[in-house]
Design an enzyme around this catalytic site. Structure first.
Site, short mmCIF file in Angstrom:
data_model
loop_
_atom_site.label_atom_id
_atom_site.label_comp_id
_atom_site.label_asym_id
_atom_site.label_seq_id
_atom_site.Cartn_x
_atom_site.Cartn_y
_atom_site.Cartn_z
N LYS A 1 0.83 -1.22 0.00
CA LYS A 1 0.00 0.00 0.00
C LYS A 1 0.86 1.27 0.00
CE LYS A 1 -2.05 -1.20 3.87
NZ LYS A 1 -1.36 -2.49 4.09
N ARG B 1 -9.74 0.03 8.72
CA ARG B 1 -9.31 -1.35 8.97
C ARG B 1 -10.36 -2.13 9.75
NH1 ARG B 1 -3.30 -0.03 8.69
NH2 ARG B 1 -2.18 -1.92 9.10
N ARG C 1 11.50 -5.18 4.73
CA ARG C 1 11.22 -3.76 4.44
C ARG C 1 12.25 -2.86 5.13
NH1 ARG C 1 5.26 -1.84 5.10
NH2 ARG C 1 5.39 -3.15 6.95
N ARG D 1 11.41 -1.05 10.67
CA ARG D 1 10.36 -0.78 11.65
C ARG D 1 10.39 -1.81 12.77
NH1 ARG D 1 4.86 0.03 8.27
NH2 ARG D 1 4.07 -1.15 10.03
N ARG E 1 -0.23 -9.10 13.42
CA ARG E 1 -0.80 -8.11 12.49
C ARG E 1 -1.65 -8.82 11.43
NH1 ARG E 1 4.54 -5.31 10.73
NH2 ARG E 1 3.24 -4.02 9.37
P1 ADP Z 1 2.20 -1.86 3.17
O1 ADP Z 1 2.19 -0.35 3.15
O2 ADP Z 1 1.00 -2.46 2.51
O3 ADP Z 1 2.43 -2.43 4.55
P2 ADP Z 1 4.73 -1.59 1.70
O4 ADP Z 1 4.36 -0.76 0.51
O5 ADP Z 1 5.50 -0.92 2.76
O6 ADP Z 1 3.43 -2.35 2.29
O7 ADP Z 1 5.53 -2.87 1.15
C1 ADP Z 1 6.03 -3.87 2.04
C2 ADP Z 1 7.40 -4.33 1.55
O8 ADP Z 1 7.24 -5.07 0.35
C3 ADP Z 1 8.36 -3.18 1.23
O9 ADP Z 1 9.66 -3.57 1.61
C4 ADP Z 1 8.23 -3.02 -0.29
O10 ADP Z 1 9.46 -2.55 -0.87
C5 ADP Z 1 7.94 -4.45 -0.74
N1 ADP Z 1 7.01 -4.50 -1.88
C6 ADP Z 1 5.95 -3.68 -2.14
N2 ADP Z 1 5.32 -4.04 -3.27
C7 ADP Z 1 5.99 -5.14 -3.74
C8 ADP Z 1 5.84 -5.99 -4.89
N3 ADP Z 1 4.85 -5.77 -5.77
N4 ADP Z 1 6.70 -7.01 -5.05
C9 ADP Z 1 7.69 -7.23 -4.13
N5 ADP Z 1 7.90 -6.47 -3.04
C10 ADP Z 1 7.07 -5.43 -2.84
P1 AMP Z 2 0.81 0.20 9.02
O1 AMP Z 2 1.85 1.27 8.92
O2 AMP Z 2 -0.38 0.48 8.17
O3 AMP Z 2 1.37 -1.19 8.82
O4 AMP Z 2 0.27 0.25 10.53
C1 AMP Z 2 1.14 0.00 11.63
C2 AMP Z 2 0.32 -0.16 12.90
O5 AMP Z 2 -0.40 1.05 13.19
C3 AMP Z 2 -0.76 -1.24 12.87
O6 AMP Z 2 -0.26 -2.53 13.15
C4 AMP Z 2 -1.72 -0.74 13.94
O7 AMP Z 2 -1.21 -1.00 15.24
C5 AMP Z 2 -1.68 0.78 13.73
N1 AMP Z 2 -2.70 1.21 12.75
C6 AMP Z 2 -2.47 1.78 11.53
N2 AMP Z 2 -3.64 2.07 10.92
C7 AMP Z 2 -4.62 1.67 11.75
C8 AMP Z 2 -6.05 1.67 11.68
N3 AMP Z 2 -6.71 2.14 10.60
N4 AMP Z 2 -6.74 1.17 12.74
C9 AMP Z 2 -6.11 0.70 13.82
N5 AMP Z 2 -4.78 0.65 13.95
C10 AMP Z 2 -4.02 1.12 12.92
#
Ligand code: ADP
Ligand code: AMP
Length: 216
Positions: free
Chosen positions: A13, A88, A127, A159, A170
């Site tokens: 995302k 969510r 990541r 992170r 998660r």
């Molecule tokens: P989210 O915001 O949904 O938690 P991220 O965009 O941070 O996910 O992506 C999670 C990890 O996966 C990051 O390290 C990113 O570089 C990698 N990633 C994102 N999209 C892809 C893809 N299409 N193929 C492989 N790795 C990806």
């Molecule tokens: P993310 O960066 O989206 O992976 O979110 C990291 C963490 O933030 C999650 O595991 C939750 O603890 C909290 N969080 C983010 N967005 C939400 C949401 N919409 N509702 C509840 N918790 C959230």
């Protein structure tokens, strides 16, 4: 355009939101980023969110809905926004409908980046993020050229919640609370699914092709 980017943790995302921000010139609103900023600043919000985030649980709805309500009222959201990681829960989705009603807006499109569970732990654990500009990398799938951020030279970090144990929680929270939103938005007639197993640029291409075909 009022866009919702859905998907399990690690689905891509944030990566895709950054690309859509550039393409459509509307802000990305990531509740996860907002909570992490609050934790860093040590605010009351940060204190309330930290324990949930560290445990891989969702932050309570009333807190999360409050920060989104405030954020969406800001000027830069006038022409649209990309919600990343919100809603969510069904309660958050109901609240979002109410907030949008009050603002005289509606959801243009819900884009679900669909990635099977077996990909997600590897994606999250690998990541890396830039401390300065927030750019996202992956040690295997999207490695930086060197030890620092390609975009700005900032320091890269992992992170605290991107470890296998927290990711399991998660993903559990996603299955229990967030997956039901797929039917919620299917029923609302605004839902589209994208195959998130594809390479990053192909996922972007698919998202952009959906977005250029929808009208506000
Ligand atoms: P989210 O915001 O949904 O938690 P991220 O965009 O941070 O996910 O992506 C999670 C990890 O996966 C990051 O390290 C990113 O570089 C990698 N990633 C994102 N999209 C892809 C893809 N299409 N193929 C492989 N790795 C990806
Ligand atoms: P993310 O960066 O989206 O992976 O979110 C990291 C963490 O933030 C999650 O595991 C939750 O603890 C909290 N969080 C983010 N967005 C939400 C949401 N919409 N509702 C509840 N918790 C959230």
């Amino acid at each position: 355009m009022q866009l919702l980017l859905m998907g399990a943790p690690g689905a891509g995302k944030g990566t895709q939101a950054a690309k859509l921000v550039k393409k459509f010139s509307i802000p990305q609103i990531s509740t996860g980023d907002m909570f992490r900023a609050a934790v860093k600043e040590g605010t009351e919000l940060g204190k309330a969110a930290k324990a949930c985030m560290d445990a891989g649980k969702l932050v309570p709805d009333e807190i999360t809905i409050g920060i989104v309500r405030e954020r969406l009222a800001k000027d830069d959201c006038k022409n649209g926004f990309i919600l990343d990681g919100f809603p969510r829960t069904v309660e958050q989705a109901d609240a979002l409908n109410k907030i949008l009603d009050e603002l005289g807006k509606k959801i243009t499109c819900v884009l679900n980046i669909n990635v099977p569970a077996e990909y997600l732990i590897e994606r999250a654990v690998g990541r890396r993020l830039c401390r300065k500009c927030g750019a996202t990398y992956h040690v295997k799938f999207h490695p930086p050229k060197g030890d620092t951020c390609d975009e700005c030279g900032g320091e890269l970090y992992q992170r605290a919640d991107d470890n296998e144990a927290t990711m399991k929680n998660r993903l559990g929270a996603y299955e229990a609370s967030t997956r039901p939103l797929i039917d919620y938005y299917k029923n609302a007639g605004v839902y589209t699914e994208i195959d998130g197993r594809q390479p990053i640029d192909k996922v972007t291409e698919d998202l952009v092709s959906v977005l250029t075909s929808v009208q506000d």
